[in-house]
Design an enzyme around this catalytic site. Structure first.
Site, PDB file in Angstrom:
ATOM      1  N   CYS A 180       0.827  -1.214   0.000  1.00 18.01           N
ATOM      2  CA  CYS A 180       0.000   0.000   0.000  1.00 18.01           C
ATOM      3  C   CYS A 180       0.856   1.256   0.000  1.00 18.01           C
ATOM      4  CB  CYS A 180      -0.944   0.011   1.195  1.00 18.01           C
ATOM      5  SG  CYS A 180      -0.101   0.023   2.777  1.00 18.01           S
TER       6      CYS A 180
ATOM      7  N   ASP B 189       2.254   2.647   2.549  1.00 24.88           N
ATOM      8  CA  ASP B 189       2.156   3.418   3.775  1.00 24.88           C
ATOM      9  C   ASP B 189       3.439   3.306   4.591  1.00 24.88           C
ATOM     10  OD1 ASP B 189      -0.320   4.104   3.005  1.00 24.88           O
ATOM     11  OD2 ASP B 189      -1.396   2.753   4.342  1.00 24.88           O
TER      12      ASP B 189
ATOM     13  N   CYS C  21      -3.033   4.787   6.090  1.00 28.90           N
ATOM     14  CA  CYS C  21      -4.478   4.694   6.241  1.00 28.90           C
ATOM     15  C   CYS C  21      -4.897   4.928   7.696  1.00 28.90           C
ATOM     16  CB  CYS C  21      -4.937   3.314   5.787  1.00 28.90           C
ATOM     17  SG  CYS C  21      -4.512   2.022   6.940  1.00 28.90           S
TER      18      CYS C  21
ATOM     19  N   CYS D  46      -2.299  -3.619   8.644  1.00 33.29           N
ATOM     20  CA  CYS D  46      -1.895  -2.263   9.035  1.00 33.29           C
ATOM     21  C   CYS D  46      -1.323  -2.282  10.452  1.00 33.29           C
ATOM     22  CB  CYS D  46      -3.067  -1.299   8.969  1.00 33.29           C
ATOM     23  SG  CYS D  46      -4.090  -1.515   7.502  1.00 33.29           S
TER      24      CYS D  46
HETATM   25 FE1  FES Z   1      -1.514   0.452   4.223  1.00 35.77          FE
HETATM   26 FE2  FES Z   1      -3.320   0.294   6.128  1.00 35.77          FE
HETATM   27  S1  FES Z   1      -3.658   0.183   4.019  1.00 35.77           S
HETATM   28  S2  FES Z   1      -1.183   0.380   6.335  1.00 35.77           S
END
Ligand code: FES
Length: 146
Positions: free
Chosen positions: A34, A36, A59, A103
């Protein structure tokens, strides 16, 4: 998707956001899928985590879990913090939807990465598993300056 009240609370009002200057341990991890990124800063005195702060570019679940993770390790020993699992973070938040569990893994990994940095700084042998940089650090995003 159903988020618990606690998740919404920690997402809307995250605790311990920011950086610690001259932190004793800093860890950065990312989810390659993702993109992140989570950064964890620890202030450690006599092996006790006296302060913890984080910056998460990700997120809502990533923000809520990092917020909760900092709350759970503050005031605890390094050893106790190493025992923090993503499951414990999720439980403390009253659960997360299944597709958001990954996550919470970031939060666990960020704590470990910061503790590994602390061990390195004080010259202590790292006797626990450290998230692998290649797998976890996202190379796509630069962490923006605040
Ligand atoms: Fe990437 Fe939650 S979608 S950490």
């Amino acid at each position: 998707m159903q988020y618990s009240e606690k998740v919404m609370d920690h997402f809307a009002h995250p605790r311990n956001v920011g950086e610690i200057e001259n932190a004793d341990g800093v860890g950065t991890v990312g989810n390659a899928t993702c993109g992140d990124i989570m950064q964890m800063f620890l202030k450690i005195e006599n092996d006790v985590i006296v302060d913890a702060k984080f910056k998460t570019f990700g997120c809502g679940a990533a923000i809520a879990t990092s917020s909760m993770a900092t709350e759970l390790i503050k005031g605890h020993t390094v050893k106790e913090a190493l025992e923090l699992t993503n499951k414990a973070v999720v439980e403390a938040l009253g659960g997360l939807p299944a597709i958001k569990i990954h996550c919470s893994v970031l939060a666990e990994e960020a704590v470990r990465a910061a503790l590994a940095d602390y061990y390195k700084k004080i010259g202590r042998e790292i006797d626990f598993e450290v998230p692998e940089a290649e797998e976890t650090v996202c190379h796509v995003h630069e962490i923006p300056e605040e």
